[in-house]
Scaffold this motif. Structure first.
Motif, PDB file in Angstrom:
ATOM      1  N   ASN A 206       0.929  -1.044   0.028  1.00 28.82           N
ATOM      2  CA  ASN A 206      -0.157  -0.047  -0.041  1.00 28.82           C
ATOM      3  C   ASN A 206       0.640   1.197   0.542  1.00 28.82           C
ATOM      4  N   ILE A 207      -0.055   2.655  -0.381  1.00 22.55           N
ATOM      5  CA  ILE A 207       0.909   4.019  -0.683  1.00 22.55           C
ATOM      6  C   ILE A 207       0.040   5.193  -0.003  1.00 22.55           C
ATOM      7  N   TYR A 208      -0.128   5.314   0.916  1.00 18.59           N
ATOM      8  CA  TYR A 208      -0.962   6.162   1.899  1.00 18.59           C
ATOM      9  C   TYR A 208      -0.293   7.752   0.977  1.00 18.59           C
ATOM     10  N   ILE A 209      -0.472   8.712   0.715  1.00 24.24           N
ATOM     11  CA  ILE A 209      -0.734   9.770  -0.571  1.00 24.24           C
ATOM     12  C   ILE A 209      -1.177  11.183  -0.517  1.00 24.24           C
TER      13      ILE A 209
ATOM     14  N   MET B 199       3.846   3.193   6.497  1.00 20.64           N
ATOM     15  CA  MET B 199       2.800   3.861   7.294  1.00 20.64           C
ATOM     16  C   MET B 199       2.622   3.587   8.715  1.00 20.64           C
ATOM     17  N   HIS B 200       3.222   3.191   9.463  1.00 22.50           N
ATOM     18  CA  HIS B 200       2.607   2.932  10.737  1.00 22.50           C
ATOM     19  C   HIS B 200       3.158   4.566  11.562  1.00 22.50           C
ATOM     20  N   SER B 201       4.080   5.120  10.588  1.00 21.97           N
ATOM     21  CA  SER B 201       4.202   6.090  10.744  1.00 21.97           C
ATOM     22  C   SER B 201       3.205   7.334  10.460  1.00 21.97           C
ATOM     23  N   VAL B 202       2.082   7.437   9.821  1.00 26.74           N
ATOM     24  CA  VAL B 202       1.065   8.214   9.402  1.00 26.74           C
ATOM     25  C   VAL B 202       0.355   8.692  10.788  1.00 26.74           C
ATOM     26  N   ASN B 203       0.114  10.147  11.187  1.00 24.27           N
ATOM     27  CA  ASN B 203      -0.907   9.971  12.269  1.00 24.27           C
ATOM     28  C   ASN B 203      -2.258  10.795  11.827  1.00 24.27           C
ATOM     29  N   ILE B 204      -2.867   9.583  11.466  1.00 26.16           N
ATOM     30  CA  ILE B 204      -4.290   9.964  10.748  1.00 26.16           C
ATOM     31  C   ILE B 204      -5.256  10.799  11.374  1.00 26.16           C
ATOM     32  N   LEU B 205      -4.438  10.517  13.224  1.00 25.68           N
ATOM     33  CA  LEU B 205      -5.437  11.584  13.756  1.00 25.68           C
ATOM     34  C   LEU B 205      -5.126  12.715  14.134  1.00 25.68           C
TER      35      LEU B 205
END
Length: 258
Positions: free
Chosen positions: A98-101, A216-222
């Protein structure tokens, strides 16, 4: 005599192998690079189809993107505009995970997170999915893929970074000697072949820019902007000079200690 017989047998074996592989060539091994390339070509078909209705596909592109100086000034003065684009995220699947972009309007680049290494084909595929989803087609600035499309944002970038307008670019392409790179350690024959190859090669100035931000675990979605209560009346606020009745925790603690 026996020695010559061995040589003859060896020669015949070699000839038989050559003839066999000539008529029955071994199939080319399908590599990961081929897999990624095929994946990108499927996405590119979607991109080309979207170009047919470019006006609709650029619904979310304001005129600021067509003047980089104004865009930079506006982004510096308006953090909300930058945060708006950072909130437009896409999580898409590729053959390599997966890619978060999202798109960073300050850096004019795609910021992405992924657990595994992504090559340009996979990153460009994710960029295509992004610009199609968020109706911002002109943010895709890979010249090689959109050479027949009038991308106004790309033109603005070329003018801003390289001072290249349409007219100048046409003039540069006509001057084929621009592509000739003189190499003193080449002999005349190699240098001549090099010139022919470089003359036939199309020159591209700009590509999509990608910045790796982590796994991906570095993404701070919240992570969201804190909204403090406004116009809230309380005895704890008496005597405290705050902006729109907003009180910080430190001010609250000071009030309680009195």
């Amino acid at each position: 005599m026996i020695k010559w017989l061995y040589y003859l047998i060896y020669y015949l074996k070699v000839r038989i192998f050559i003839i066999y592989f000539y008529f029955f060539p071994r199939p080319k091994q399908y590599t990961l690079s081929d897999k990624y390339k095929d994946f990108f070509l499927l996405k590119k078909e979607k991109l080309i189809k979207s170009l047919e209705n470019s006006k609709k596909m650029n619904t979310n592109i304001p005129d600021l993107f067509y003047n980089i100086d104004k865009l930079n000034k506006y982004v510096n003065d308006n953090n909300d505009f930058e945060n708006l684009w950072k909130a437009r995220i896409l999580i898409t699947n590729t053959p390599n995970g997966n890619i978060y972009i999202y798109y960073d309007v300050y850096k004019m680049a795609f910021i992405y997170y992924s657990d595994l290494i992504m090559n340009n084909d996979l990153l460009n595929s994710a960029a295509i999915e992004y610009v199609i989803k968020y109706l911002c087609l002109d943010l895709y600035v890979n010249e090689k893929d959109i050479e027949n499309y009038n991308n106004k944002h790309l033109k603005a970038l070329l003018k801003y970074h390289f001072d290249i307008s349409d007219k100048k670019k046409d003039d540069i392409l006509k001057k084929t000697d621009v592509f000739v790179k003189k190499k003193s350690n080449y002999n005349d024959k190699n240098d001549k072949n090099s010139k022919i190859d470089e003359k036939n090669e199309q020159k591209y100035y700009y590509n999509n820019k990608f910045i790796y931000a982590g796994k991906m675990h570095s993404v701070n979605i919240l992570n969201r902007k804190i909204l403090y209560p406004t116009n809230f009346k309380s005895s704890y606020l008496d005597g405290i000079s705050t902006n729109n009745n907003r009180i910080s925790y430190s001010e609250f603690k000071k009030k309680m200690q009195k």
